[in-house]
Design a protein around this motif. Sequence first.
Motif, short mmCIF file in Angstrom:
data_model
loop_
_atom_site.label_atom_id
_atom_site.label_comp_id
_atom_site.label_asym_id
_atom_site.label_seq_id
_atom_site.Cartn_x
_atom_site.Cartn_y
_atom_site.Cartn_z
N VAL A 1 4.42 -14.38 3.97
CA VAL A 1 4.95 -13.18 4.61
C VAL A 1 4.28 -11.98 3.95
N PHE A 2 3.52 -11.20 4.73
CA PHE A 2 2.82 -10.01 4.25
C PHE A 2 3.60 -8.76 4.65
N ILE A 3 3.70 -7.81 3.74
CA ILE A 3 4.34 -6.53 4.05
C ILE A 3 3.57 -5.41 3.36
N LYS A 4 3.33 -4.33 4.10
CA LYS A 4 2.69 -3.15 3.51
C LYS A 4 3.69 -2.00 3.53
N VAL A 5 3.82 -1.30 2.38
CA VAL A 5 4.72 -0.15 2.27
C VAL A 5 3.92 1.05 1.76
N SER A 6 4.49 2.22 1.96
CA SER A 6 3.83 3.45 1.49
C SER A 6 4.26 3.81 0.08
N ASP A 7 5.55 3.59 -0.24
CA ASP A 7 6.08 3.98 -1.54
C ASP A 7 6.23 2.78 -2.47
N GLU A 8 5.79 2.95 -3.69
CA GLU A 8 5.89 1.87 -4.68
C GLU A 8 7.33 1.37 -4.84
N LYS A 9 8.28 2.30 -4.82
CA LYS A 9 9.69 1.92 -5.04
C LYS A 9 10.22 0.97 -3.97
N ASP A 10 9.57 0.94 -2.80
CA ASP A 10 10.05 0.09 -1.71
C ASP A 10 9.59 -1.36 -1.83
N LEU A 11 8.65 -1.63 -2.74
CA LEU A 11 8.15 -3.00 -2.89
C LEU A 11 9.27 -3.96 -3.28
N ALA A 12 10.07 -3.59 -4.27
CA ALA A 12 11.17 -4.45 -4.70
C ALA A 12 12.21 -4.61 -3.60
N PRO B 1 -5.04 2.47 -0.26
CA PRO B 1 -3.90 3.30 0.17
C PRO B 1 -2.67 2.41 0.38
N GLY B 2 -1.52 2.89 -0.05
CA GLY B 2 -0.29 2.12 0.11
C GLY B 2 -0.21 0.96 -0.87
N HIS B 3 0.74 0.08 -0.63
CA HIS B 3 1.00 -1.04 -1.52
C HIS B 3 1.32 -2.27 -0.68
N TRP B 4 0.81 -3.43 -1.10
CA TRP B 4 1.01 -4.67 -0.34
C TRP B 4 1.87 -5.65 -1.14
N LEU B 5 2.67 -6.40 -0.38
CA LEU B 5 3.49 -7.48 -0.94
C LEU B 5 3.18 -8.75 -0.18
N LEU B 6 3.03 -9.84 -0.91
CA LEU B 6 2.87 -11.16 -0.30
C LEU B 6 3.86 -12.11 -0.96
N ASN C 1 -13.82 -9.74 0.74
CA ASN C 1 -12.93 -9.44 -0.36
C ASN C 1 -12.50 -7.97 -0.37
N ALA C 2 -13.11 -7.16 0.49
CA ALA C 2 -12.67 -5.78 0.63
C ALA C 2 -11.42 -5.68 1.50
N SER C 3 -11.06 -6.78 2.15
CA SER C 3 -9.86 -6.79 2.98
C SER C 3 -8.64 -7.06 2.10
N PRO C 4 -7.61 -6.23 2.16
CA PRO C 4 -6.42 -6.46 1.33
C PRO C 4 -5.77 -7.82 1.58
N THR C 5 -5.70 -8.24 2.84
CA THR C 5 -5.04 -9.52 3.13
C THR C 5 -5.83 -10.69 2.56
N ARG C 6 -7.16 -10.64 2.65
CA ARG C 6 -7.97 -11.73 2.08
C ARG C 6 -7.87 -11.73 0.56
#
Length: 788
Positions: free
Chosen positions: A363-374, A297-302, A189-194
Motif C-alpha cells: 500500500v503506497f501513500i504520498k502526503v505533503s506534511d511529515e506529521k501525517d506519515l504516522a 517533494p512531499g513524503h512517501w509511505l509504503l 531509480n529516480a521514480s519514488p515508487t521504484r
Amino acid sequence: MKKKYLVAAIAASLTLSACMVTSDGIKSSSELAASDNASSSMSKQSTENSANKVFSQNYLFKELANGLRVLVVKTDYPDLVSVQIPVSVGARDENEVGKTGFAHFFEHMMFKGSDKFPQDVYSDLFKNAGVDNGAYTTNDYTNYHLDFSKDHLDKVLEIQADHFRNLKYTDAQFKTEALTVKGEYLKNNASPTRKLLSAVRKEAFDTHTYKHTTMGFFEDVEAMPNQIAYGQKFFKQFYKPEYVSLVIVGDVDPAATIAMVEKHWGTWQKGNFVSDITPEPKQEAAKYIHEKFDGLPGHWLLVSYKGSDWQPEKKDRAALDLISELYFSNNSVLYQELVVDKQLASQMFNYNPETKDAGLRHVFIKVSDEKDLATVRDAVNNTYAQARTELVSAEKLDNLKSNLKYSFVNGLDSSESIAATLASYMHFDRDPETINHLYNSFDNISAEDIQRIANKYFIDENRTTVTLSALDKISDFDQEVDLNGAVEKIEMKKSQPSAVQFSVLDKTNDSPLIDVNFLFYTGAAADPVGKKGVAALTARMLTQGGSATRSYKEIKKGLYPLAGRFSSQLDKEMMSFTGRIHKDNATQWYALISDQLLNPGWREDDFKRLKKELIDGIKSGLKSSNDEELGKEVLYSELYQGHVYENFNSGDLSDLAEITIEDVKAFYSSQLTQAKLNVGITGAMPSDLKAQLMTDLTALPVGDEKRLTIAKAPALKGHHATIIEKNAESTAVSFGFPIDTIRSDKDWAALWLVRSYFGEHRSSNSYLYQQIRQERGMNYGDYSYIEY
C-alpha cells in the motif's frame, strides 16, 4: 496478465473451454465428449462449467517432444495475430551472489539476433511486415510479444525460433548493452515508487531472491560488462524449450499453426537445468527503514506485508486480492477518508504482483506534511485490523466479485489482450488450466474466508514499512501500531456483550407493517455557536446521503422495489428518524437504512448538495413564500434572544455557508449517543432482526447525557411587537409568550386541553376559528400550539 496494477487489478471466475493433451497428439472438446464414457453427473458438471465461463474461446494445447508447450486460440478479429513467448525465468531465478539482473539483461540481448537473422536483417523484415514487437521482465518470467498480420506468422515463428536457439552477439555488444541497462536502472531509480519497492524488498527478504528487483542490485549491474562468461551460462540454462511456452492468438488455423511451430521449434534440444531457490525463513518481527531522497517533494509511505505463494487451487491468493480491493482500492473507505475527505494524502494505491513464492503486498501513500506519515500509517494498519475482526457483507463481496469479473472480461477485447493475459499465467507451470484454477477460486471466497486469511497474513511479523523523503529522519515515527494487540482489543470488546444504554418501547404486534422510530433527545438547540444548522445537515446526511458502502443513489434504488421509507424530523430538542416497511422486506430494508444511520458515508458531494438544498429552502421557502412560518420564527427569535431556541431549526444562512463536513461528523459523534436514544418498534418485526437491531445500536457512543441541558427562557417584560416588511398580499400575525411548563409537569395535560379548546389544525369547532373566521371574516390559517 501484464497487470495494470499500481491500482491492483484482479478478476474472478475464469473457465477456459479446454482440450485434453495426450502424449501423441491433441483432442478437442467435442472429440472428448464423443469418446467419453463418463457418468451423467460428470456430463452435468461439464455443462455447468461451460455455462459459467467468461472466456469462451476453444483452444489447442500441445507439448512437443522437447518440452516446448504451445497454446493456440483462434479469434474472430480479422487478419491480426499476437504471439507471446513467456520464458519461465525472472529475478527469482538469479540465485548466484553478484549475478543479479541477468533475466532482465537477456530481455535486451534477445533483440541482437542470430547468424541467420542478425538484428539489421530481421529488423528490416519486421519493419516492412508491420510487426510490433517488445518484451518485459518480471519477478518470475520474461515475456516476448509480437503483433502482426497473419500472413507473416510462419516467418515470425521461424525468426524467433532461430533467435531462441542461436542467439549471437559480440563481446562489444554485450558490454554496450550492459551500460544501457545501467542507464535504465538509474532512470528507473529516480521514480519514488521504484525506489520504495527496491528498499522494501531489500529489507523484507533475508535469503530469498525476491530481495532484489528485476533490475538487480546496482553493484551487480555495474559489474555486468565483465560477466560475459556468466551471461553465456545463464542463457544456456534458461533459454531451453522446457522453460518456454508459445501463446498464439488470432485469425489462424490452429492445426496449421501447430504444424508451423513443430517445423521451426521442434528440433530445439531440451536442457537439463533445474533452478533451485533458497526458501525465505519466517520473519520474526516488524521491520522499518527510512530512505532519504534528496529534493523529493512531499513524503512517501509504503506498508508491505508478506503474502501467499502461488496457490491457484487454494483460497489464499484470491482472498488476499479481494482484501486489497475491499480495503485499499480507490473505492475503499480508507481512500475516501485519507484522500477525499480529510485530504491528508494526495495519492494512495495498492500493488500486489503475482509471484511463484510468497511475495509482498503493498500500500503506497504520498502526503505533503511529515506529521501525517504516522497518521496514515496507523490508518492503514488499523484497516488491516478491521479486516481481521469484521465480516464483510455478502452483498459487498458479491458486488466486488461481479465488478472484477466483468472488468476482466471487458479487457479481453483483442487478440493481443487475450494473448497477453494467457501468457502472464502460462509461465507459472506452463499449463493454460492454471488460469481456470485461480479465477474459479474467487467465486468460492466467503466473508469468513476473508477474515480467516486476513488473520493468517496480516500480522506484525509479516510487515515491513518504508518511508521516503528528503529528510534525514521522520519525526515521531518509531512507535508503530501494535496490530496484533489492536486485534486482541477489538475481539475482547466484541466478546463482552455491550449493555444496552438506550431506551426501547417495543410494541411488536401482528401487523404486516413495521414502523421503527429512532428518537434522539437532541436537535437544533445543540447547534454550536456560529454553526447554526449543523443538526439539520446531520439529519439530512443520515437519510438523504450515502453510507460508507453505498451511494445515496444505490440506497434509493434498493428501497424502491421494497416501497421502504426512511426519513428524518428535526426540532429544538428532538432528532427523529422514522421508517416503515412491510414485514416481507424488513431484512433488506434494515440493511440499507442501518448502513445510513450507523455507517454514514460522509461524502463531500452529498454534503454540498444537501447544504445547497437547505440554504435554498430557507431563501425560497421560509423567507419568500411561507409568511405564517416566517412570522412564527421571528417570534421565536424575539422571545428567545441569546437563547438556544432563538434560531430557526434549519439554521442561520451565514452559519450554514461556513459549516463543513467535519462539523457534521463532530455533531454526529457527540450528539447521537445511546444515552439520548429512544427506540420505538411496532408491527411484525422478526425476532432475529430485532436482536440484530439492538446489537447494532450498541455501536453508537454511550454518552452520559440523556437530554440537552437547556437554560431558562429570558424573562419577558412588557409587550413587544415586531413588524417584518416584505412584498406580500397578505398579513401574518404570530404572538405568544414563554412558559415554564414542560411535558413532565402535572399541568401539561390541562394546558393541552386549553390548546385544543383554542383550536388546532384549523378545527371548525374551536374558539379561534369561530372568532377569527366566522365572526370577523378573516382567514385563520394556523392553529394554537405548545412548543417544546
